[in-house]
Design a protein around this motif. Structure first.
Motif, PDB file in Angstrom:
ATOM      1  N   ASP A  96      13.892   2.796 -12.655  1.00 20.95           N
ATOM      2  CA  ASP A  96      14.248   2.861 -14.073  1.00 20.95           C
ATOM      3  C   ASP A  96      14.597   4.297 -14.461  1.00 20.95           C
ATOM      4  OD1 ASP A  96      13.694   0.170 -14.306  1.00 20.95           O
ATOM      5  OD2 ASP A  96      11.641   0.483 -15.001  1.00 20.95           O
ATOM      6  N   ALA A  97      13.802   5.245 -13.969  1.00 13.86           N
ATOM      7  CA  ALA A  97      14.067   6.659 -14.265  1.00 13.86           C
ATOM      8  C   ALA A  97      15.392   7.098 -13.663  1.00 13.86           C
ATOM      9  CB  ALA A  97      12.928   7.522 -13.727  1.00 13.86           C
ATOM     10  N   ARG A  98      15.702   6.607 -12.492  1.00 15.02           N
ATOM     11  CA  ARG A  98      16.972   6.965 -11.855  1.00 15.02           C
ATOM     12  C   ARG A  98      18.160   6.436 -12.639  1.00 15.02           C
ATOM     13  NH1 ARG A  98      15.039   5.801  -5.581  1.00 15.02           N
ATOM     14  NH2 ARG A  98      14.099   7.864  -5.260  1.00 15.02           N
ATOM     15  N   ARG A  99      18.054   5.218 -13.103  1.00 14.77           N
ATOM     16  CA  ARG A  99      19.154   4.657 -13.899  1.00 14.77           C
ATOM     17  C   ARG A  99      19.341   5.443 -15.189  1.00 14.77           C
ATOM     18  NH1 ARG A  99      17.242  -0.362 -11.759  1.00 14.77           N
ATOM     19  NH2 ARG A  99      15.738  -0.582 -13.469  1.00 14.77           N
ATOM     20  N   ALA A 100      18.233   5.815 -15.814  1.00 19.05           N
ATOM     21  CA  ALA A 100      18.327   6.565 -17.068  1.00 19.05           C
ATOM     22  C   ALA A 100      18.933   7.947 -16.837  1.00 19.05           C
ATOM     23  CB  ALA A 100      16.940   6.701 -17.697  1.00 19.05           C
ATOM     24  N   LEU A 101      18.508   8.629 -15.785  1.00 22.11           N
ATOM     25  CA  LEU A 101      19.045   9.966 -15.504  1.00 22.11           C
ATOM     26  C   LEU A 101      20.508   9.887 -15.084  1.00 22.11           C
ATOM     27  CD1 LEU A 101      18.593  12.980 -15.261  1.00 22.11           C
ATOM     28  CD2 LEU A 101      17.726  12.612 -12.922  1.00 22.11           C
ATOM     29  N   ARG A 102      20.844   8.864 -14.316  1.00 24.54           N
ATOM     30  CA  ARG A 102      22.243   8.699 -13.894  1.00 24.54           C
ATOM     31  C   ARG A 102      23.138   8.451 -15.105  1.00 24.54           C
ATOM     32  NH1 ARG A 102      21.236   5.052 -10.503  1.00 24.54           N
ATOM     33  NH2 ARG A 102      20.867   6.462  -8.746  1.00 24.54           N
ATOM     34  N   PHE A 107      -7.661   3.669  -9.183  1.00 29.65           N
ATOM     35  CA  PHE A 107      -7.028   4.478 -10.228  1.00 29.65           C
ATOM     36  C   PHE A 107      -5.602   4.840  -9.829  1.00 29.65           C
ATOM     37  CE2 PHE A 107      -5.750   8.458 -12.167  1.00 29.65           C
ATOM     38  CZ  PHE A 107      -6.038   8.245 -13.492  1.00 29.65           C
ATOM     39  N   ALA A 108      -5.411   5.227  -8.562  1.00 28.02           N
ATOM     40  CA  ALA A 108      -4.073   5.599  -8.093  1.00 28.02           C
ATOM     41  C   ALA A 108      -3.117   4.421  -8.189  1.00 28.02           C
ATOM     42  CB  ALA A 108      -4.143   6.115  -6.659  1.00 28.02           C
ATOM     43  N   TYR A 109      -3.618   3.223  -7.897  1.00 24.71           N
ATOM     44  CA  TYR A 109      -2.767   2.039  -8.002  1.00 24.71           C
ATOM     45  C   TYR A 109      -2.345   1.802  -9.458  1.00 24.71           C
ATOM     46  CZ  TYR A 109      -1.211  -2.792  -8.034  1.00 24.71           C
ATOM     47  OH  TYR A 109      -0.465  -3.927  -8.228  1.00 24.71           O
ATOM     48  N   GLY A 110      -3.311   1.855 -10.368  1.00 23.56           N
ATOM     49  CA  GLY A 110      -2.969   1.685 -11.779  1.00 23.56           C
ATOM     50  C   GLY A 110      -2.027   2.766 -12.266  1.00 23.56           C
ATOM     51  N   PHE A 111      -2.273   3.989 -11.845  1.00 21.28           N
ATOM     52  CA  PHE A 111      -1.399   5.111 -12.191  1.00 21.28           C
ATOM     53  C   PHE A 111       0.014   4.860 -11.683  1.00 21.28           C
ATOM     54  CE2 PHE A 111       0.515   9.157 -10.877  1.00 21.28           C
ATOM     55  CZ  PHE A 111       0.414   9.921 -12.026  1.00 21.28           C
ATOM     56  N   SER A 112       0.131   4.343 -10.474  1.00 21.82           N
ATOM     57  CA  SER A 112       1.447   4.114  -9.873  1.00 21.82           C
ATOM     58  C   SER A 112       2.248   3.048 -10.613  1.00 21.82           C
ATOM     59  CB  SER A 112       1.300   3.716  -8.402  1.00 21.82           C
ATOM     60  OG  SER A 112       0.830   2.375  -8.271  1.00 21.82           O
ATOM     61  N   ARG A 113       1.550   2.077 -11.200  1.00 26.29           N
ATOM     62  CA  ARG A 113       2.261   1.019 -11.929  1.00 26.29           C
ATOM     63  C   ARG A 113       2.992   1.589 -13.142  1.00 26.29           C
ATOM     64  NH1 ARG A 113       3.726  -1.946  -8.602  1.00 26.29           N
ATOM     65  NH2 ARG A 113       3.254  -0.069  -7.436  1.00 26.29           N
ATOM     66  N   LEU A 114       2.479   2.683 -13.674  1.00 26.80           N
ATOM     67  CA  LEU A 114       3.092   3.308 -14.845  1.00 26.80           C
ATOM     68  C   LEU A 114       4.059   4.424 -14.463  1.00 26.80           C
ATOM     69  CD1 LEU A 114      -0.126   3.614 -17.063  1.00 26.80           C
ATOM     70  CD2 LEU A 114       1.637   1.838 -17.154  1.00 26.80           C
ATOM     71  N   THR A 115       4.034   4.848 -13.225  1.00 26.77           N
ATOM     72  CA  THR A 115       4.850   6.000 -12.807  1.00 26.77           C
ATOM     73  C   THR A 115       5.730   5.661 -11.610  1.00 26.77           C
ATOM     74  OG1 THR A 115       3.002   6.811 -11.432  1.00 26.77           O
ATOM     75  CG2 THR A 115       3.149   7.642 -13.687  1.00 26.77           C
ATOM     76  N   GLU A 116       5.138   5.639 -10.441  1.00 25.79           N
ATOM     77  CA  GLU A 116       5.908   5.458  -9.205  1.00 25.79           C
ATOM     78  C   GLU A 116       6.709   4.169  -9.200  1.00 25.79           C
ATOM     79  OE1 GLU A 116       4.988   6.088  -4.421  1.00 25.79           O
ATOM     80  OE2 GLU A 116       3.356   6.093  -5.891  1.00 25.79           O
ATOM     81  N   LEU A 174       0.825  -1.202   0.000  1.00 24.45           N
ATOM     82  CA  LEU A 174       0.000   0.000   0.000  1.00 24.45           C
ATOM     83  C   LEU A 174       0.863   1.257   0.000  1.00 24.45           C
ATOM     84  CD1 LEU A 174      -2.816  -1.039   2.512  1.00 24.45           C
ATOM     85  CD2 LEU A 174      -3.011  -0.806   0.032  1.00 24.45           C
ATOM     86  N   ALA A 175       1.982   1.203   0.717  1.00 19.47           N
ATOM     87  CA  ALA A 175       2.885   2.361   0.764  1.00 19.47           C
ATOM     88  C   ALA A 175       3.522   2.622  -0.590  1.00 19.47           C
ATOM     89  CB  ALA A 175       3.970   2.137   1.817  1.00 19.47           C
ATOM     90  N   ASP A 176       3.652   1.577  -1.400  1.00 14.80           N
ATOM     91  CA  ASP A 176       4.305   1.721  -2.697  1.00 14.80           C
ATOM     92  C   ASP A 176       3.558   2.654  -3.649  1.00 14.80           C
ATOM     93  OD1 ASP A 176       6.454   0.152  -2.073  1.00 14.80           O
ATOM     94  OD2 ASP A 176       5.656  -1.678  -2.974  1.00 14.80           O
ATOM     95  N   PHE A 177       2.265   2.886  -3.412  1.00 13.11           N
ATOM     96  CA  PHE A 177       1.558   3.833  -4.282  1.00 13.11           C
ATOM     97  C   PHE A 177       0.903   4.966  -3.484  1.00 13.11           C
ATOM     98  CE2 PHE A 177      -1.784   0.809  -3.275  1.00 13.11           C
ATOM     99  CZ  PHE A 177      -2.978   1.521  -3.311  1.00 13.11           C
ATOM    100  N   SER A 178       1.403   5.224  -2.273  1.00 11.88           N
ATOM    101  CA  SER A 178       0.853   6.302  -1.440  1.00 11.88           C
ATOM    102  C   SER A 178       1.098   7.676  -2.065  1.00 11.88           C
ATOM    103  CB  SER A 178       1.446   6.244  -0.037  1.00 11.88           C
ATOM    104  OG  SER A 178       2.866   6.344  -0.080  1.00 11.88           O
TER     105      SER A 178
END
Length: 401
Positions: A370-376, A356-365, A302-306
């Motif tokens: 992955d975003a960190r590796r790309a930016l690094r 909706f927030a859970y589904g949104f989080s699967r695509l973002t949070e 639950l915390a993973d998409f808070s």
């Protein structure tokens, strides 16, 4: 630094619970005004709803978010500085990706849902004075820069994002102010960092915003990471005192009689933040056996998409409530006591917002790493290219000489 399992479980539980409390606090006024609460008889469900959904609990949830963020983020930075570790590059990459991997899509969701809601249900909640002047597309750039409610209004119905601006700039200001404590830096680097931190802090406080206050709360959480002992060592007793304080605050301080005394309200906020930070410190030093079971796994999931729930719940509930009111008519929300149909609709929309927030989080949070590796990788390439250019220039100079 690895957290104790009991403390990690507590923080996970706090993150999702705070996000859910904020959702309930923002959604309730769209279904129940509670105007007849003390006049007409109410059901037990209504009394519980009235008590739990009060603004004070949502407000404390935001306070709790800042303490937890300060503990996890500011505490790591403070520990690295005191231990003379090189951390700034990784720290900034982690913080920028953490915020923007959700913020950018959240603003897109807000634009889409608000545009749809205003087109279909114009005579609805979108006409609330709270949102006057908030739907202009010119507000999106300053919201992307995280200066909403500092130098710009928040965009659309995303009122909760005001706190994100305070949190993001706390990420930046805090290490700048503390870098002089890092013995591995030159005095010039320390002076430049501290000067930049002071200037940035002053600029963020200049418009008389809440940044200074919430920065203090955030720092309180960071200090809890390095505090050597709790004020109250028994975490159960510390938690009980916190709960009593928050409940008493709910019943007294946040009432209309004391709205003219903001200093008292801020004092209570600082007190509750301190009591919450003390619970965290007590858990840091708790060594009693703890078995991670099903509850800990649920808290973690639950915390993973808070963060996602906090960022997108308002556009979802306003569109949903607007649709209900648009189809059911102006008299949908009673002035005294909601019926079973209103309660059922509230529960369904709450579930829809969470889903909706859970589904949104699967695509973002969930894609944060992955975003960190790309930016690094991008930063490393830019650094390598810049270093090669500097080396080439030095080689040319030596050849000329």
């Amino acid at each position: 630094m690895r957290l104790e399992p009991r403390l990690s479980n507590f923080l996970d539980g706090g993150r999702w619970l705070f996000a859910f409390v904020v959702l309930i606090g923002h959604e309730t006024p769209l279904f129940n005004r509670f105007s007849g609460m003390m006049i007409t008889p109410q059901s037990a469900t209504n009394y519980i709803w009235w008590f739990v959904s009060h603004f004070q609990f949502a407000h404390f949830a935001v306070i709790g978010f800042f303490v937890i963020s300060g503990f996890l983020v500011g505490g790591n930075a403070l520990t690295a500085i005191l231990q003379e570790k090189s951390f700034l590059k990784s720290y900034l990459i982690n913080r920028v990706t953490r915020i923007y991997v959700v913020l950018i899509p959240a603003l897109l969701v807000t634009f889409t849902f608000d545009t749809l809601g205003r087109a279909l249900f114009r005579k609805s909640f979108y006409e609330n004075k709270l949102f006057d002047g908030h739907f202009g597309l010119n507000l999106i750039p300053p919201n992307l820069l995280n200066v909403q409610e500092i130098y710009s209004p928040f965009y659309g119905t995303s009122a909760p994002l005001w706190s994100l601006a305070c949190e993001f700039w706390s990420y930046i200001v805090f290490p700048l102010l503390l870098l002089p404590l890092h013995r591995g830096l030159s005095w010039r680097a320390k002076a430049a960092a501290f000067t930049a931190g002071v200037a940035l802090f002053a600029a963020l406080c200049a418009p008389q915003t809440l940044f200074a206050f919430y920065f203090l709360i955030w720092v309180m959480g960071a200090v809890a990471r390095v505090t050597t002992r709790p004020l109250i060592g028994n975490y159960k007793l510390a938690l009980a005192i916190l709960i009593v304080s928050v409940v008493v605050t709910r019943l007294t301080v946040r009432g209309p009689a004391l709205e003219a005394v903001p200093q008292l309200q801020q004092f209570v906020d600082v007190l509750n933040a301190f009591l919450f930070a003390n619970v965290i410190v007590a858990l840091r030093f708790d060594r009693s056996p703890f078995q991670e079971g099903r509850a800990a796994e649920i808290n973690r999931k639950l915390a993973d998409f808070s963060y996602s729930l906090y960022a997108v719940h308002n556009p979802v509930v306003f569109l949903g409530a607007g649709a209900i009111r648009g189809f059911a008519g102006e008299e949908w929300m009673p002035h005294d006591c909601p019926g079973s149909l209103q309660i059922l609709s509230f529960a369904c929309l709450t579930g829809l917002a969470v889903a909706f927030a859970y589904g949104f989080s699967r695509l973002t949070e969930a894609r944060t790493e992955d975003a960190r590796r790309a930016l690094r990788a991008l930063v490393d390439r830019v650094s390598a290219t810049h270093g090669q250019r500097m080396a080439d220039k030095m080689a040319v100079r030596e050849t000329v000489l």
